[in-house]
Structures are given as structure tokens and as C-alpha cells.
Write a protein that holds these residues in place. Structure first.
Motif, PDB file in Angstrom:
ATOM      1  N   HIS A   1       3.404   9.375   7.814  1.00  0.00           N
ATOM      2  CA  HIS A   1       4.126  10.650   7.853  1.00  0.00           C
ATOM      3  C   HIS A   1       3.112  11.786   7.976  1.00  0.00           C
ATOM      4  O   HIS A   1       2.324  11.992   7.062  1.00  0.00           O
ATOM      5  N   GLU A   2       3.125  12.491   9.099  1.00  0.00           N
ATOM      6  CA  GLU A   2       2.196  13.596   9.305  1.00  0.00           C
ATOM      7  C   GLU A   2       2.978  14.885   9.551  1.00  0.00           C
ATOM      8  O   GLU A   2       3.842  14.918  10.438  1.00  0.00           O
ATOM      9  N   PRO A   3       2.682  15.949   8.778  1.00  0.00           N
ATOM     10  CA  PRO A   3       3.394  17.209   9.006  1.00  0.00           C
ATOM     11  C   PRO A   3       3.021  17.787  10.375  1.00  0.00           C
ATOM     12  O   PRO A   3       1.868  17.698  10.798  1.00  0.00           O
ATOM     13  N   GLN A   4       4.040  18.328  11.054  1.00  0.00           N
ATOM     14  CA  GLN A   4       3.788  18.900  12.371  1.00  0.00           C
ATOM     15  C   GLN A   4       4.867  19.934  12.689  1.00  0.00           C
ATOM     16  O   GLN A   4       6.059  19.584  12.748  1.00  0.00           O
ATOM     17  N   ASN A   5       4.476  21.197  12.841  1.00  0.00           N
ATOM     18  CA  ASN A   5       5.395  22.278  13.230  1.00  0.00           C
ATOM     19  C   ASN A   5       6.650  22.345  12.364  1.00  0.00           C
ATOM     20  O   ASN A   5       7.755  22.512  12.872  1.00  0.00           O
ATOM     21  N   GLY A   6       6.504  22.197  11.075  1.00  0.00           N
ATOM     22  CA  GLY A   6       7.641  22.258  10.158  1.00  0.00           C
ATOM     23  C   GLY A   6       8.426  20.967  10.055  1.00  0.00           C
ATOM     24  O   GLY A   6       9.328  20.840   9.230  1.00  0.00           O
ATOM     25  N   GLY A   7       8.110  19.992  10.894  1.00  0.00           N
ATOM     26  CA  GLY A   7       8.759  18.686  10.862  1.00  0.00           C
ATOM     27  C   GLY A   7       7.739  17.609  10.544  1.00  0.00           C
ATOM     28  O   GLY A   7       6.710  17.878   9.912  1.00  0.00           O
ATOM     29  N   THR A   8       8.023  16.407  11.008  1.00  0.00           N
ATOM     30  CA  THR A   8       7.154  15.269  10.709  1.00  0.00           C
ATOM     31  C   THR A   8       6.948  14.418  11.950  1.00  0.00           C
ATOM     32  O   THR A   8       7.913  14.093  12.645  1.00  0.00           O
ATOM     33  N   LEU A   9       5.708  14.060  12.214  1.00  0.00           N
ATOM     34  CA  LEU A   9       5.416  13.044  13.212  1.00  0.00           C
ATOM     35  C   LEU A   9       5.372  11.726  12.447  1.00  0.00           C
ATOM     36  O   LEU A   9       4.507  11.528  11.594  1.00  0.00           O
ATOM     37  N   LEU A  10       6.318  10.860  12.734  1.00  0.00           N
ATOM     38  CA  LEU A  10       6.381   9.562  12.063  1.00  0.00           C
ATOM     39  C   LEU A  10       5.865   8.492  13.007  1.00  0.00           C
ATOM     40  O   LEU A  10       6.311   8.391  14.150  1.00  0.00           O
ATOM     41  N   THR A  11       4.909   7.718  12.522  1.00  0.00           N
ATOM     42  CA  THR A  11       4.336   6.624  13.298  1.00  0.00           C
ATOM     43  C   THR A  11       4.580   5.320  12.560  1.00  0.00           C
ATOM     44  O   THR A  11       4.344   5.230  11.362  1.00  0.00           O
ATOM     45  N   MET A  12       5.081   4.329  13.285  1.00  0.00           N
ATOM     46  CA  MET A  12       5.206   2.970  12.759  1.00  0.00           C
ATOM     47  C   MET A  12       4.161   2.127  13.465  1.00  0.00           C
ATOM     48  O   MET A  12       4.049   2.154  14.691  1.00  0.00           O
ATOM     49  N   GLN A  13       3.402   1.373  12.674  1.00  0.00           N
ATOM     50  CA  GLN A  13       2.386   0.491  13.235  1.00  0.00           C
ATOM     51  C   GLN A  13       2.575  -0.907  12.672  1.00  0.00           C
ATOM     52  O   GLN A  13       2.385  -1.145  11.478  1.00  0.00           O
ATOM     53  N   VAL A  14       2.949  -1.825  13.539  1.00  0.00           N
ATOM     54  CA  VAL A  14       3.149  -3.221  13.166  1.00  0.00           C
ATOM     55  C   VAL A  14       1.919  -4.012  13.561  1.00  0.00           C
ATOM     56  O   VAL A  14       1.412  -3.876  14.677  1.00  0.00           O
ATOM     57  N   ASN A  15       1.431  -4.819  12.640  1.00  0.00           N
ATOM     58  CA  ASN A  15       0.339  -5.758  12.900  1.00  0.00           C
ATOM     59  C   ASN A  15       0.827  -7.153  12.577  1.00  0.00           C
ATOM     60  O   ASN A  15       1.343  -7.382  11.480  1.00  0.00           O
ATOM     61  N   MET A  16       0.668  -8.061  13.534  1.00  0.00           N
ATOM     62  CA  MET A  16       1.051  -9.454  13.320  1.00  0.00           C
ATOM     63  C   MET A  16      -0.136 -10.342  13.650  1.00  0.00           C
ATOM     64  O   MET A  16      -0.750 -10.187  14.713  1.00  0.00           O
ATOM     65  N   ASP A  17      -0.434 -11.258  12.756  1.00  0.00           N
ATOM     66  CA  ASP A  17      -1.431 -12.283  13.015  1.00  0.00           C
ATOM     67  C   ASP A  17      -0.664 -13.523  13.450  1.00  0.00           C
ATOM     68  O   ASP A  17       0.111 -14.074  12.666  1.00  0.00           O
TER      69      ASP A  17
ATOM     70  N   ASN B   1       3.877  -3.624   8.346  1.00  0.00           N
ATOM     71  CA  ASN B   1       4.362  -2.434   9.039  1.00  0.00           C
ATOM     72  C   ASN B   1       3.952  -1.226   8.210  1.00  0.00           C
ATOM     73  O   ASN B   1       4.300  -1.134   7.029  1.00  0.00           O
ATOM     74  N   THR B   2       3.216  -0.319   8.819  1.00  0.00           N
ATOM     75  CA  THR B   2       2.768   0.903   8.151  1.00  0.00           C
ATOM     76  C   THR B   2       3.540   2.084   8.735  1.00  0.00           C
ATOM     77  O   THR B   2       3.621   2.221   9.952  1.00  0.00           O
ATOM     78  N   TRP B   3       4.106   2.923   7.851  1.00  0.00           N
ATOM     79  CA  TRP B   3       4.844   4.116   8.256  1.00  0.00           C
ATOM     80  C   TRP B   3       4.014   5.330   7.837  1.00  0.00           C
ATOM     81  O   TRP B   3       3.859   5.599   6.648  1.00  0.00           O
TER      82      TRP B   3
ATOM     83  N   ASP C   1       0.874  -1.178   0.000  1.00  0.00           N
ATOM     84  CA  ASP C   1       0.000   0.000   0.000  1.00  0.00           C
ATOM     85  C   ASP C   1       0.905   1.220   0.000  1.00  0.00           C
ATOM     86  O   ASP C   1       1.852   1.294   0.797  1.00  0.00           O
ATOM     87  N   PHE C   2       0.629   2.181  -0.883  1.00  0.00           N
ATOM     88  CA  PHE C   2       1.562   3.290  -1.081  1.00  0.00           C
ATOM     89  C   PHE C   2       0.805   4.561  -1.423  1.00  0.00           C
ATOM     90  O   PHE C   2       0.109   4.614  -2.430  1.00  0.00           O
ATOM     91  N   HIS C   3       0.901   5.561  -0.555  1.00  0.00           N
ATOM     92  CA  HIS C   3       0.251   6.857  -0.756  1.00  0.00           C
ATOM     93  C   HIS C   3       1.327   7.931  -0.586  1.00  0.00           C
ATOM     94  O   HIS C   3       1.621   8.331   0.550  1.00  0.00           O
ATOM     95  N   PRO C   4       1.933   8.384  -1.703  1.00  0.00           N
ATOM     96  CA  PRO C   4       3.104   9.267  -1.672  1.00  0.00           C
ATOM     97  C   PRO C   4       3.025  10.407  -0.664  1.00  0.00           C
ATOM     98  O   PRO C   4       2.033  11.118  -0.582  1.00  0.00           O
ATOM     99  N   THR C   5       4.079  10.525   0.071  1.00  0.00           N
ATOM    100  CA  THR C   5       4.369  11.463   1.161  1.00  0.00           C
ATOM    101  C   THR C   5       3.445  11.324   2.366  1.00  0.00           C
ATOM    102  O   THR C   5       3.638  12.024   3.361  1.00  0.00           O
TER     103      THR C   5
ATOM    104  N   TYR D   1       4.301  -2.112   4.215  1.00  0.00           N
ATOM    105  CA  TYR D   1       4.948  -3.280   3.611  1.00  0.00           C
ATOM    106  C   TYR D   1       4.584  -4.522   4.404  1.00  0.00           C
ATOM    107  O   TYR D   1       4.292  -4.471   5.587  1.00  0.00           O
ATOM    108  N   GLN D   2       4.564  -5.629   3.683  1.00  0.00           N
ATOM    109  CA  GLN D   2       4.274  -6.927   4.280  1.00  0.00           C
ATOM    110  C   GLN D   2       5.549  -7.738   4.291  1.00  0.00           C
ATOM    111  O   GLN D   2       6.321  -7.700   3.324  1.00  0.00           O
ATOM    112  N   ILE D   3       5.768  -8.440   5.377  1.00  0.00           N
ATOM    113  CA  ILE D   3       6.907  -9.350   5.436  1.00  0.00           C
ATOM    114  C   ILE D   3       6.428 -10.652   4.803  1.00  0.00           C
ATOM    115  O   ILE D   3       5.668 -11.409   5.404  1.00  0.00           O
ATOM    116  N   ALA D   4       6.854 -10.849   3.558  1.00  0.00           N
ATOM    117  CA  ALA D   4       6.354 -11.966   2.761  1.00  0.00           C
ATOM    118  C   ALA D   4       7.048 -13.281   3.099  1.00  0.00           C
ATOM    119  O   ALA D   4       6.447 -14.350   2.978  1.00  0.00           O
TER     120      ALA D   4
END
Length: 192
Positions: free
Chosen positions: A122-138, A118-120, A94-98, A103-106
Motif C-alpha cells: 500500500h503506497e500513498p499517492q495523490n490522496g489515494g493508494t497505489l496497491l500492488t499485489m506480488q505473487v511468488n510461486m516456487d 502474496n504480498t500486498w 509478514d505484517f507492517h501496518p498500513t 500471506y503464504q498459502i500453507a
């Protein structure tokens, strides 16, 4: 007799369905970590998404990464530095530029893990970026149920380390001391 049997059967099926749904929800492990990085979203995107196949440049958890493609469908093979981990093949699904990518661990996960993503974000915040990593495992099976807690704890540490290392690299171009140590260890092992 037949009249009493149907309500009993319906009750049993409802109970079985409820337990099955509850168990399947319990088998999904989610870990989410965030960090603020003083780099504009577009610049951070270049490091995380456009250079997806070269994650080994900055993260201590990967000794070597090789890959092909960009964006949706890009793949990389990672040789992890973590003890007990084997090579993994990862593909962007799944890819939504910027904004975000997933990505899936195949390949390369333990048999108790049915699926891992794992989803990364990217949210703009105060001139920088709030980066969130979210891992889901079944997870699956008895071992998956038993190891879910320790895996979640370990994944929290891995994500926090990765975010700290990325922050230093993105903001200063320098490598974190964990990455430097991992590189030395990998070079020493490969000289033998």
C-alpha cells in the motif's frame, strides 16, 4: 593421472553448481500487478489487512472465507470459485501496518507448487493508494516447469480481476459484476 583428474572434477562441479543455481532461479515464478485506488491508504488497509479473513465480501475468486486473528499469524480458509482450485489455507507471515503484508498459502496448492506467497503493498499517492499485489510461486518437478508459463498467465488475470474488484468495492461499496455472478452461481450450487 591424479593431477589431471582434479581440474576435471573441479570443472564438472562448477558446471553442476552453475546449472543447479540457474535451474532453481527458473523455478520461481513472480507476478506483479498494481492499481490506483481513490481511497486513503489507511482506509484501504482496513479492507485488505484488518478484514483479511473476509476477503469473500468483495473478490469474485473466493466464494467463502473464514478465519481467525488479525495481523501477523492471522489465518483464513478460502473456498475458491475458480474451476480446478481447491480450498486453501492462508496465513499472514509478514505484517507492517498500513504499508504491506504477506500471506503464504500453507495448504491447498497443487503438488507442483512448493511454496506460494502474496504480498500486498500500500503506497500513498495523490490522496489515494497505489496497491500492488506480488505473487511468488516456487514450482517443482517436470510439471512445475511445464506449467509455469500457463500458471503465470492465469495468475496475471486473477490478480488484475482482484484489483479491479477491490477498486470498485473500496471506492463505491459496490460489488463488481464478476462477484455478483460468482455469488449467484455459488448459491445455486448450494441449493441442490
Amino acid at each position: 593421472m591424479k593431477v589431471k583428474f582434479f581440474p576435471l572434477l573441479a570443472f564438472a562441479l562448477i558446471g553442476f553448481t552453475h546449472n543447479t543455481i540457474a535451474q532453481s532461479k527458473k523455478k520461481v515464478m513472480e507476478v506483479k500487478r498494481s492499481i490506483y485506488i481513490e481511497v486513503p491508504k489507511e482506509d484501504l488497509w482496513k479492507i485488505t489487512a484488518e478484514d483479511f479473513t473476509r476477503v469473500d465480501k468483495w473478490i469474485s475468486g473466493v466464494n467463502l472465507a473464514k478465519g481467525t486473528g488479525e495481523g501477523l499469524g492471522a489465518t483464513r480458509i478460502c473456498t475458491p470459485s475458480y474451476k480446478g482450485f481447491s480450498k486453501t489455507t492462508e496465513e499472514i507471515i509478514d505484517f507492517h501496518p498500513t504499508n504491506y503484508f504477506t500471506y503464504q498459502i500453507a495448504e491447498g496448492m497443487p503438488k507442483m507448487v512448493a511454496k506460494a506467497t502474496n504480498t500486498w503493498i500500500h503506497e500513498p499517492q495523490n490522496g489515494g493508494t497505489l496497491l500492488t499485489m506480488q505473487v511468488n510461486m516456487d514450482v517443482r518437478g517436470l510439471m512445475g516447469s511445464i506449467m509455469k508459463g500457463p500458471m503465470k498467465k492465469r495468475m496475471n488475470t486473477i490478480l488484475q480481476d482482484a484489483l479491479e474488484e477491490l477498486k470498485l468495492y473500496a471506492e463505491s461499496g459496490e460489488l463488481h459484476e464478476r462477484k455478483v455472478a460468482a455469488m449467484r452461481k455459488f448459491q445455486t450450487q448450494n441449493r441442490k
